[in-house]
Motif scaffolding. Structure first.
Motif, PDB file in Angstrom:
ATOM      1  N   PHE A 161      33.582  29.903  38.437  1.00 60.84           N
ATOM      2  CA  PHE A 161      33.798  31.372  38.417  1.00 60.84           C
ATOM      3  C   PHE A 161      35.202  31.736  38.893  1.00 60.84           C
ATOM      4  CE2 PHE A 161      33.856  33.209  42.689  1.00 60.84           C
ATOM      5  CZ  PHE A 161      33.460  32.134  43.484  1.00 60.84           C
ATOM      6  N   LEU A 162      35.798  30.832  39.663  1.00 59.91           N
ATOM      7  CA  LEU A 162      37.150  31.138  40.170  1.00 59.91           C
ATOM      8  C   LEU A 162      38.220  31.092  39.084  1.00 59.91           C
ATOM      9  CD1 LEU A 162      37.364  29.321  43.608  1.00 59.91           C
ATOM     10  CD2 LEU A 162      37.196  31.753  43.169  1.00 59.91           C
ATOM     11  N   TYR A 190      39.974  34.101  37.760  1.00 59.54           N
ATOM     12  CA  TYR A 190      40.996  34.751  38.602  1.00 59.54           C
ATOM     13  C   TYR A 190      42.206  33.849  38.824  1.00 59.54           C
ATOM     14  CZ  TYR A 190      36.673  37.166  39.131  1.00 59.54           C
ATOM     15  OH  TYR A 190      35.510  37.803  38.841  1.00 59.54           O
ATOM     16  N   LEU A 191      41.975  32.534  38.772  1.00 60.62           N
ATOM     17  CA  LEU A 191      43.105  31.608  38.952  1.00 60.62           C
ATOM     18  C   LEU A 191      44.058  31.689  37.759  1.00 60.62           C
ATOM     19  CD1 LEU A 191      41.252  28.498  40.433  1.00 60.62           C
ATOM     20  CD2 LEU A 191      42.689  30.147  41.636  1.00 60.62           C
ATOM     21  N   THR A 250      46.157  34.589  38.275  1.00 57.10           N
ATOM     22  CA  THR A 250      47.206  34.317  39.280  1.00 57.10           C
ATOM     23  C   THR A 250      48.380  33.596  38.630  1.00 57.10           C
ATOM     24  OG1 THR A 250      45.459  34.123  40.926  1.00 57.10           O
ATOM     25  CG2 THR A 250      47.631  33.287  41.552  1.00 57.10           C
ATOM     26  N   ALA A 291      52.484  41.320  41.992  1.00 51.41           N
ATOM     27  CA  ALA A 291      52.463  39.898  41.627  1.00 51.41           C
ATOM     28  C   ALA A 291      51.720  39.073  42.669  1.00 51.41           C
ATOM     29  CB  ALA A 291      53.893  39.385  41.453  1.00 51.41           C
ATOM     30  N   TRP A 292      51.798  39.463  43.928  1.00 49.30           N
ATOM     31  CA  TRP A 292      51.028  38.736  44.955  1.00 49.30           C
ATOM     32  C   TRP A 292      49.876  39.591  45.483  1.00 49.30           C
ATOM     33  CZ3 TRP A 292      50.882  41.165  49.642  1.00 49.30           C
ATOM     34  CH2 TRP A 292      51.916  42.071  49.925  1.00 49.30           C
ATOM     35  N   PRO A 328      46.497  39.327  43.049  1.00 46.61           N
ATOM     36  CA  PRO A 328      45.715  38.093  43.247  1.00 46.61           C
ATOM     37  C   PRO A 328      45.070  38.035  44.637  1.00 46.61           C
ATOM     38  CG  PRO A 328      47.784  37.562  42.177  1.00 46.61           C
ATOM     39  CD  PRO A 328      47.858  39.008  42.556  1.00 46.61           C
ATOM     40  N   LEU A 329      45.759  38.579  45.642  1.00 47.19           N
ATOM     41  CA  LEU A 329      45.195  38.584  46.996  1.00 47.19           C
ATOM     42  C   LEU A 329      43.934  39.457  47.044  1.00 47.19           C
ATOM     43  CD1 LEU A 329      45.817  37.448  49.822  1.00 47.19           C
ATOM     44  CD2 LEU A 329      46.999  39.579  50.326  1.00 47.19           C
ATOM     45  N   LEU A 356      41.932  39.996  44.581  1.00 52.17           N
ATOM     46  CA  LEU A 356      40.863  39.262  43.887  1.00 52.17           C
ATOM     47  C   LEU A 356      40.320  38.121  44.745  1.00 52.17           C
ATOM     48  CD1 LEU A 356      42.349  39.141  40.274  1.00 52.17           C
ATOM     49  CD2 LEU A 356      40.455  40.535  41.092  1.00 52.17           C
ATOM     50  N   LEU A 357      41.209  37.509  45.522  1.00 52.35           N
ATOM     51  CA  LEU A 357      40.759  36.414  46.395  1.00 52.35           C
ATOM     52  C   LEU A 357      39.751  36.942  47.420  1.00 52.35           C
ATOM     53  CD1 LEU A 357      42.909  33.631  47.924  1.00 52.35           C
ATOM     54  CD2 LEU A 357      41.383  34.861  49.401  1.00 52.35           C
ATOM     55  N   ASN A 362      36.455  37.708  45.846  1.00 53.36           N
ATOM     56  CA  ASN A 362      35.650  36.555  45.434  1.00 53.36           C
ATOM     57  C   ASN A 362      35.197  35.681  46.591  1.00 53.36           C
ATOM     58  OD1 ASN A 362      35.385  36.259  42.376  1.00 53.36           O
ATOM     59  ND2 ASN A 362      37.471  36.995  42.673  1.00 53.36           N
ATOM     60  N   LEU A 363      35.821  35.861  47.731  1.00 54.20           N
ATOM     61  CA  LEU A 363      35.421  35.095  48.905  1.00 54.20           C
ATOM     62  C   LEU A 363      33.951  35.361  49.237  1.00 54.20           C
ATOM     63  CD1 LEU A 363      36.928  33.164  50.750  1.00 54.20           C
ATOM     64  CD2 LEU A 363      37.523  35.075  52.221  1.00 54.20           C
TER      65      LEU A 363
END
Lengths: 980, 53
Positions: free
Chosen positions: A69-70, A73-74, A77, A274-275, A278-279, A281-282, A285-286
């Protein structure tokens, strides 16, 4: 805990009302002005990427595919890592050419309406299942909470509310430049709700179910199979394929493209996103593995897709459960609103407008477009609803989401070609898209229509078996391979037309300007009537006015380059309204270009320079070196101590450096682009005459500026033809125009005058010296003889006559002495120099003059610091002031005043003596220091006073000058060395 | 720009097979995939710094 359907409906209604309030408050500027522009809002608004697939479906996907599932999002990124080379260039194109969607971008790049139509159709086909997925997720989540099938009115009313929101806040403006700030803030708010809901559920799972972080660790230690279930499918699954799909989806999905590029307020926010994104989304998803393991531990019995809701319900807290349900509503509504908004614009511009052929000029175009988009939003939402009803129970959430991902991945070859391959052409793009699209349809959609899952039909299953691949890997790699191969093959085998070449060069930043030709229209006033047949009178006038306002252009503009710029601005503005293809069509037809008459090279160079300066692109390699060279030459030209102006063969001014502005008083911004003969007086006529004449140089041209005479030197250079290279690389010889250099010779002229004057005085001095010598000796002889005669004669009458001779010889001697003083050079060492106070000297001189003319009532005003001291011969300098003041007395009417002002600057002291007498004409004041030059009546003066004054001042190393005007008065300025 | 491509290449290496086989193992902490992801994210501003300037 079971919730009621009306309760959920009511809470959804209240939540969406809150969303309305947030958007409305933003639009009404009730929120702080910085908030909508804050990078965090932009980052959160990109959270529209996380739909119900992420919010609910990730837990289900993790349950069946572990850490796979990651990858969703990866891959994203990875795309954001490439933001400077991938996303920033797209943002530049979108902003610069007012493109509102991916269909616009491809239609612009490939100069093809077919490309726009295909992209729009493909987007619609790929996104409808995704919209239905959101409606289904909301409905199913309600079913999970109510433990029964959710009533139809819930999903239908959800759709109605979404349509309302989209119409009110998404399709609020028609211009792409007016951002939908209310919508952006509302979407950001929804992302925050999603994030908080998932974090809350994860916290509750850890504390309530595992008893803390340690408890989670212990549970995992005792259940290694749970952890293994996360890793094994990831190792064996289509990891790379989904990475590729999510890489493409990150910026090619309609909603992502819209929020990333179309609604972007400031390009700088992209680097934060840009950062930041993704942060976001991290963190989102955690929570997923924690929720999944908590659900497994508690054996909740809910469908894995809805474990998030199951955990919330398990806590027994109605508030938390409703909050999590609203998180799902947020995820669904944000996706539907933004996607339908983006698709509505594409549909109107690339399907409806081309289908209608021409615009109905009798209706208000803006209103027509606005309501067109609003209608399409409603149609799309309800089409998604219809899709949901038709395929209600067919697939997992993730399956439908991945179908859309494979669809948008088909645009990957096209976007790479757009940005990095100028040789790509429309044939290749269309063929590739059709090939990849057909593969996608056959492999993933046909089985879905047949009632199986995507890619699960018998024929398709056989394919996976033969290929030994997972269906997602197969569909991704095969469709992209077919797409890419056809794209490259046809692009290589078939050519591009000129328009496509130009667009390709613009997209790849190989050129900054396509302008090479002159417009047929000659004035900006002609634009609106020309556009009216295509757009309607009102719209045409409004668009021309808006473009003129953007460029800060005057209502009446005739400059060819300015008209070209106006045309370009209109095309870009229309592109935002109608799409690039339609806009170009209107502009090409209604504002034609005379392709037989190219713009002169000088005008093009100036336009290119302007673009280069405005461009924020980072030039590299040879281009960077050439740009450095250009800047160097430009700076040299700017810093030259002479005025430089270049005039194109059309008479348009293309260069006007800083010195030129200073000398002429004509500002650079006013001079550039204007016709040379339209420059203010006297420059227009002067430069035009010089330009038209055969003269290559004018040494000294007298010009009166602000009432004062100035002398200028002009030089002209007319280079021959120069070889220029056009956008396609072919060369041609073109005339370069004319350059004029302007030099201020006023100081040189005054210096020459001064030199001539001094030379004349020196010449007179030599003459006077000779005369004094030749006259002095005989006169001395006469005086001696007369003195002897006087001693010898006893007759008193005769003695008186001899005395008369002696008096006359004395007078001649005085005159001779004055001439000697005037002509004397280098006798300064004979002066009796000492330090004395200037004020005392001036007062003494004033008193002497007043005593000599007691009946004349002249008021002498002395303004002199008593501390001012001078080093010199006091008696002689007193004589200087007596002479000047005597002249002032003689020239001034009774009752007037003479002002004496002494001032010190550095080591010099200036004494200014100004009267209000009759003054002198220029020709007399120029000769006032010459002997025997006087304004007085014969007998009233010898004309030697000022000559003597000049000699004394010069002996003191000082300077004296006269400024006089008839009827105004005279000012004599004496500059002397001050005493320390 | 070089840093951008360097980070992209490294990320691709870490996130794609066969390297993923190394860190997708049950013997490692469950949060390791998130940790790797976080490191990549934290390197993005470094990779873009010179370009932003």
């Amino acid at each position: 805990m079971i919730l009621s359907a009306p309760g959920l409906f009511l809470s959804s209604l209240l939540y969406l009302s809150l969303l309305f309030l947030v958007a409305y408050a933003t639009e009404k500027h009730w929120l702080p002005a910085w908030l909508p522009r804050h990078p965090a809002i932009y980052v959160l608004s990109l959270g529209v990427y996380a739909t119900t697939w992420s919010f609910y479906g990730s837990a289900g996907y993790a349950d069946s595919n572990g850490f796979m599932f990651l990858t969703v999002y990866l891959g994203l990124t990875l795309a954001f890592i490439l933001s400077p080379v991938l996303l920033s260039p797209i943002l530049r194109l979108v902003r610069e050419y007012q493109l509102t969607s991916l269909a616009d971008l491809f239609a612009f790049r490939f100069r093809s309406q077919t490309a726009g139509v295909l992209v729009t159709l493909f987007m619609l086909a790929g996104t409808l299942p995704y919209i239905s997925l959101q409606i289904r997720a909301v409905t199913e989540s309600a079913s999970v909470l109510t433990q029964q099938f959710a009533p139809q009115y819930l999903s239908l009313s959800f759709c109605v509310l979404i349509v309302l929101f989209g119409v009110l806040f998404g399709a609020r403006h028609i211009s792409p430049r007016e951002k939908h700030q209310g919508l952006v803030v509302a979407i950001a708010f929804e992302s925050l709700v999603k994030l908080l809901a998932l974090i809350l559920v994860a916290v509750v799972a850890i504390t309530g179910i595992f008893g803390g972080i340690g408890g989670l660790g212990e549970w995992l230690d005792s259940h290694p199979e749970a952890l293994e279930a996360m890793y094994t499918p990831a190792r064996e699954g289509p990891w790379v394929s989904v990475l590729i799909l999510s890489f493409a989806a990150a910026f090619l999905l309609p909603r992502q493209f819209h929020m990333l590029f179309t609604e972007n307020i400031s390009p700088g926010t992209l680097s934060r996103a840009a950062w930041g994104f993704p942060l976001f989304l991290l963190v989102l998803n955690l929570a997923i593995p924690i929720v999944l393991w908590a659900a497994i531990k508690q054996n909740l019995g809910t469908v894995p897709d809805y474990h998030v809701l199951g955990i919330a319900r398990h806590t027994g807290s109605a508030a938390l459960t409703i909050f999590v349900f609203l998180g799902g509503v947020s995820a669904a509504s944000a996706m539907i609103i933004v996607s339908t908004l983006a698709l509505a614009g594409m549909t109107v511009n690339h399907l409806i407008l081309p289908a209608t052929g021409t615009l109905d000029t009798s209706v208000n175009l803006y209103r027509w477009l606005l309501w067109g988009r609003r209608t399409i939003i409603a149609v799309l939402v309800f089409a998604g609803y219809g899709f949901f009803l038709a395929f209600e129970r067919s697939s997992q959430l993730v399956q439908l989401g991945l179908i859309s991902f494979v669809a948008v991945a088909q645009f990957l070859p096209g976007i790479i070609g757009t940005l990095f391959w100028p040789g790509a052409n429309r044939n290749g793009f269309i063929a590739g898209l059709v090939g990849g699209g057909l593969t996608w349809f056959i492999v993933l959609i046909l089985p879905l229509l047949a009632g199986a899952g995507p890619g699960e039909g018998p024929a398709q299953a056989a394919l996976w078996e033969i290929a030994g691949q997972n269906k997602w890997t197969f569909s991704t790699l095969v469709s992209l391979s077919i797409n890419g191969t056809l794209f490259v093959l046809l692009s290589v085998l078939t050519g591009q037309d000129a328009a496509e070449r130009e667009a390709a060069a613009l997209c790849a930043q190989q050129i900054l300007t396509p302008y090479r030709s002159r417009m047929r229209l000659t004035s900006s006033r002609e634009f609106a009537p020309a556009l009216a047949p295509a757009l309607g009178t009102q719209t045409a006038e409004h668009e021309v006015q808006r473009a003129r306002h953007d460029l800060q252009m005057a209502e009446e503009e005739t400059n060819t380059q300015a008209l070209a710029r106006l045309r370009e601005r209109i095309e870009r503005n229309l592109s935002g309204l109608l799409g690039p293809h339609f806009a170009r069509d209107v502009v090409e037809t209604r504002l034609p270009i005379d392709r037989d008459h190219k713009l002169p090279v000088a005008e093009r160079m100036r336009f290119m320079e302007e673009r280069l300066e405005a461009s924020r692109s980072h030039l590299r390699g040879l281009a960077a070196q050439l740009d450095t060279m250009r800047r160097y030459h430009r700076q040299v030209l700017e810093d030259l101590p002479v005025g430089v102006c270049s005039i194109a063969s059309t008479g348009s001014i293309t260069t006007w450096n800083g010195v030129m502005s200073t000398l002429s008083g004509v500002d650079k911004s006013k001079a550039l682009d204007s016709q040379v003969d339209q420059l203010p007086v006297p420059w227009g006529e002067l430069l035009k005459q010089f330009l038209d004449s055969d003269q290559r140089e004018i040494h000294k041209k007298l010009v009166h500026l602000e009432g004062r005479p100035r002398w200028f030197g002009l030089l002209k250079a007319t280079p021959g033809n120069a070889a220029t290279t056009n956008d396609t690389g072919s060369s041609a010889a073109e005339p370069l125009g004319t350059s004029i250099l302007l030099q201020d010779l006023t100081n040189v002229h005054l210096l020459e005058d001064q030199l001539a004057h001094n030379e004349r005085l020196a010449s007179i001095g030599r003459f006077a010296s000779g005369v004094a010598h030749e006259i002095g000796n005989p006169v001395t002889g006469i005086a001696c003889l007369a003195q002897n005669l006087k001693e010898e004669i006893r007759d008193s009458e005769m003695r008186e006559e001899v005395q008369g001779i002696l008096q006359q010889t004395e007078r001649i001697n005085n005159i001779v002495q004055t001439l000697v003083n005037f002509s004397r050079r280098g006798d300064a060492d004979k002066l009796e120099k000492h330090r004395f106070d200037l004020r005392g000297c001036l007062e003494e001189a004033t008193e002497l003059v007043r005593l000599s003319q007691p009946n004349k009532n002249i008021d002498v005003l002395i303004d002199c610091d008593p501390q001012l001291n001078i080093e010199g011969d006091r008696q002689r300098l007193c004589q200087v002031f007596v002479n000047i003041l005597t002249n002032s007395y003689d020239a001034s009417p009774a009752g007037s005043s003479v002002r004496v002002l002494a001032s010190k600057s550095a080591e010099l002291i200036q004494v200014s003596l100004r009267d209000h007498g009759h003054g002198m004409p220029d020709e007399l004041s120029a000769r006032i220091f010459e002997p025997f030059v006087t304004t007085k009546q014969p007998g009233d003066g010898t004309g030697l006073g000022m000559a003597l004054t000049y000699g004394i001042v010069r002996d003191h190393g000082g300077e004296i000058e006269v400024d006089s005007a008839p009827g105004v008065g005279t000012e004599v300025r004496v500059v002397l060395q001050g005493a320390p | 720009m070089e840093r951008t491509f360097l980070l992209f290449g490294l990320s691709l290496l870490v996130l794609a097979f066969p390297v993923t086989g190394w860190w997708l193992r049950a013997t490692l902490p469950w949060y390791l995939p998130f940790l790797i992801w976080l490191v990549i994210i934290l390197l993005i501003p470094w990779a873009h710094r010179r370009i932003d300037n």
